[in-house]
Write an enzyme that holds these catalytic residues in place. Structure first.
Site, PDB file in Angstrom:
ATOM      1  N   THR A 269      -5.563 -27.866  58.475  1.00 27.43           N
ATOM      2  CA  THR A 269      -4.889 -28.916  57.712  1.00 27.43           C
ATOM      3  C   THR A 269      -3.814 -29.580  58.554  1.00 27.43           C
ATOM      4  O   THR A 269      -3.641 -30.808  58.519  1.00 27.43           O
ATOM      5  CB  THR A 269      -4.260 -28.317  56.437  1.00 27.43           C
ATOM      6  OG1 THR A 269      -5.305 -27.777  55.623  1.00 27.43           O
ATOM      7  CG2 THR A 269      -3.495 -29.365  55.656  1.00 27.43           C
TER       8      THR A 269
ATOM      9  N   CYS B 161      22.244  -8.093  33.885  1.00 28.30           N
ATOM     10  CA  CYS B 161      22.229  -6.967  34.820  1.00 28.30           C
ATOM     11  C   CYS B 161      23.412  -6.047  34.532  1.00 28.30           C
ATOM     12  O   CYS B 161      24.462  -6.473  34.043  1.00 28.30           O
ATOM     13  CB  CYS B 161      22.264  -7.463  36.263  1.00 28.30           C
ATOM     14  SG  CYS B 161      23.781  -8.352  36.716  1.00 28.30           S
TER      15      CYS B 161
ATOM     16  N   CYS C  77      26.715  -8.483  35.011  1.00 22.57           N
ATOM     17  CA  CYS C  77      26.845  -9.518  33.982  1.00 22.57           C
ATOM     18  C   CYS C  77      27.248  -8.923  32.638  1.00 22.57           C
ATOM     19  O   CYS C  77      27.862  -9.595  31.812  1.00 22.57           O
ATOM     20  CB  CYS C  77      25.535 -10.286  33.848  1.00 22.57           C
ATOM     21  SG  CYS C  77      25.159 -11.292  35.285  1.00 22.57           S
TER      22      CYS C  77
ATOM     23  N   ALA D 192      -6.582 -31.194  45.409  1.00 26.68           N
ATOM     24  CA  ALA D 192      -6.876 -32.555  44.957  1.00 26.68           C
ATOM     25  C   ALA D 192      -8.321 -32.899  45.302  1.00 26.68           C
ATOM     26  O   ALA D 192      -8.787 -32.666  46.424  1.00 26.68           O
ATOM     27  CB  ALA D 192      -5.930 -33.558  45.615  1.00 26.68           C
TER      28      ALA D 192
ATOM     29  N   HIS E 184      25.983 -15.155  38.602  1.00 26.24           N
ATOM     30  CA  HIS E 184      24.829 -15.185  37.709  1.00 26.24           C
ATOM     31  C   HIS E 184      25.173 -16.036  36.494  1.00 26.24           C
ATOM     32  O   HIS E 184      26.333 -16.393  36.254  1.00 26.24           O
ATOM     33  CB  HIS E 184      24.441 -13.771  37.292  1.00 26.24           C
ATOM     34  CG  HIS E 184      23.866 -12.953  38.400  1.00 26.24           C
ATOM     35  ND1 HIS E 184      23.368 -11.679  38.225  1.00 26.24           N
ATOM     36  CD2 HIS E 184      23.698 -13.232  39.726  1.00 26.24           C
ATOM     37  CE1 HIS E 184      22.920 -11.206  39.371  1.00 26.24           C
ATOM     38  NE2 HIS E 184      23.111 -12.125  40.297  1.00 26.24           N
TER      39      HIS E 184
ATOM     40  N   ASP F  27      -4.179 -33.494  59.164  1.00 26.97           N
ATOM     41  CA  ASP F  27      -3.316 -34.366  58.365  1.00 26.97           C
ATOM     42  C   ASP F  27      -1.894 -34.505  58.891  1.00 26.97           C
ATOM     43  O   ASP F  27      -1.189 -35.436  58.496  1.00 26.97           O
ATOM     44  CB  ASP F  27      -3.242 -33.845  56.919  1.00 26.97           C
ATOM     45  CG  ASP F  27      -4.602 -33.774  56.254  1.00 26.97           C
ATOM     46  OD1 ASP F  27      -5.496 -34.532  56.672  1.00 26.97           O
ATOM     47  OD2 ASP F  27      -4.759 -32.965  55.315  1.00 26.97           O
TER      48      ASP F  27
ATOM     49  N   GLU G 239      25.394 -15.579  33.269  1.00 25.16           N
ATOM     50  CA  GLU G 239      26.338 -15.105  32.256  1.00 25.16           C
ATOM     51  C   GLU G 239      27.783 -15.210  32.733  1.00 25.16           C
ATOM     52  O   GLU G 239      28.664 -15.681  32.000  1.00 25.16           O
ATOM     53  CB  GLU G 239      26.032 -13.643  31.891  1.00 25.16           C
ATOM     54  CG  GLU G 239      24.640 -13.440  31.326  1.00 25.16           C
ATOM     55  CD  GLU G 239      23.616 -13.070  32.373  1.00 25.16           C
ATOM     56  OE1 GLU G 239      22.728 -12.253  32.072  1.00 25.16           O
ATOM     57  OE2 GLU G 239      23.702 -13.608  33.503  1.00 25.16           O
TER      58      GLU G 239
ATOM     59  N   ARG H  94       6.564 -28.916  44.512  1.00 21.92           N
ATOM     60  CA  ARG H  94       7.156 -28.428  45.756  1.00 21.92           C
ATOM     61  C   ARG H  94       8.628 -28.079  45.549  1.00 21.92           C
ATOM     62  O   ARG H  94       9.140 -27.112  46.114  1.00 21.92           O
ATOM     63  CB  ARG H  94       7.042 -29.486  46.858  1.00 21.92           C
ATOM     64  CG  ARG H  94       5.660 -29.671  47.446  1.00 21.92           C
ATOM     65  CD  ARG H  94       5.702 -30.697  48.560  1.00 21.92           C
ATOM     66  NE  ARG H  94       4.371 -30.998  49.084  1.00 21.92           N
ATOM     67  CZ  ARG H  94       4.110 -31.949  49.976  1.00 21.92           C
ATOM     68  NH1 ARG H  94       5.125 -32.704  50.440  1.00 21.92           N
ATOM     69  NH2 ARG H  94       2.878 -32.163  50.396  1.00 21.92           N
TER      70      ARG H  94
END
Length: 350
Positions: free
Chosen positions: A219, A92, A101, A178, A64, A223, A66, A207
């Site tokens: 879709t 944590c 942490c 869009a 993590h 596409d 820290e 993304r």
């Protein structure tokens, strides 16, 4: 017991605000690859406020923020100079894949720990802070800082998808739509998009920070989208979730074979089953890229958190508008958000 609440407020020194900005920025670099853990940043400073280390959680199973910061300080030979720690999320106080942490911080001479957000899990919220206080450290919360609103907003935006998963049991869902100047989602003949290159880069950056995509068989057939990250550098070897609403039999076999090499593919034949399906995944933040049928179904169910519309106007520019159902959104951490108008309604992309 929630130990976040105090009966007094305090000022946040300027250097602490700058350290929070560094911590958020470093954590944001790894957004999109930490799930099921949230992105978290940590900055260690000496008694004069000089930054010693900037670190962040990279991915689940690794240190993590820290602990990574402390280990980096040890490697640099500056651990004895640590006086203040700035952390975007409450440390944590339990053992998971990695040790607590709080213990990492207590292994140093740190005196003051500034915490951005309390742990959103109400069963452990405040526990990390209480443990540090019991050990004689001064724990300060941005929520109680008289001048920490901007830093707190950034920290809250950073963990918003994680907090959504904790509270609702499902990932944060961002719809991306869009439209051309007439409100149509259909690109001109021979083209796959009508937006500007800047908007295209922004879409791929989106993304990158998310854990996967939700789309529909319509879709896919129309596409045959790649749905991968291009135009910006992706996280190395990142394999994301791809949820396809509809029947597998309605999906082109060759496209599906290609998609399964890059994504963990799940089918959802009935949209009413989407929320429980998503709850069973590690994803924290998903992006919807689909046509009007699925978008209408999600809107009817209220199964979205923010709705990003990219409209290509007759002036040749794209204008982005954001509707959000919350008082914070992770979209606010994108540089483009700085151009957003009042109430986060729109921001232009040139």
């Amino acid at each position: 017991m929630n130990n976040v609440q105090h009966s007094f407020a305090y000022d946040m020194p300027h250097g602490i605000g700058a350290a929070f900005a560094l911590a958020v920025s470093e954590a944001w670099r790894f957004a999109g690859q930490t799930a099921p853990n949230p992105p978290v940043g940590c900055v260690l400073l000496d008694a004069q406020g000089v930054v010693l280390v900037i670190a962040a959680h990279h991915r689940a199973g690794e240190w993590h923020a820290e602990r990574l910061a402390v280990e980096q300080a040890r490697a640099l030979g500056v651990v004895d100079r640590i006086h203040t720690a700035v952390v975007t999320l409450e440390p944590c106080n339990h053992t998971g894949r990695t040790p607590p942490c709080t213990e990492a911080l207590l292994s140093t001479p740190v005196q003051t720990i500034w915490v951005g957000c309390a742990d959103p899990n109400t069963h452990v919220q405040g526990g990390g802070g209480a443990h540090l206080q019991a050990a004689g450290r001064d724990v300060r919360w941005l929520a109680r800082s008289a001048n920490g609103a901007e830093a707190l907003a950034q920290c809250r935006a950073l963990i918003a998808p994680f907090a959504s998963k904790v509270a609702k049991g499902r990932p944060w869902i961002t719809v991306k739509q869009a439209l051309d100047s007439r409100g149509s989602m259909i690109p001109p003949a021979g083209r796959t998009t009508f937006t500007t290159p800047a908007s295209l880069r922004f879409a791929h950056a989106l993304r990158r920070v998310t854990d996967g995509v939700i789309t529909a068989t319509g879709t896919v057939r129309a596409d045959r989208p790649g749905l991968g990250v291009r135009h910006v550098e992706d996280h190395p070897a990142r394999r994301r979730l791809l949820v396809i609403c509809g029947q597998e039999t309605n999906t082109p076999a060759d496209w599906l074979d290609s998609a399964q090499q890059r994504f963990d593919v799940r089918f959802c034949p009935d949209c009413t089953d989407l929320a429980p399906l998503l709850a069973g995944t590690d994803a924290l933040w998903l992006l919807v890229e689909a046509g009007p049928t699925l978008l209408a179904a999600l809107r009817a169910q209220g199964l979205w958190d923010d709705w990003l519309t990219i409209r290509h106007d007759t002036d040749g520019q794209d204008h982005l508008s954001v509707m959000t159902r919350h008082d914070t959104t992770p979209l606010s951490l994108f540089a483009e958000w700085a151009h957003c108008t009042q109430e986060h309604v729109c921001f232009p992309v040139s």
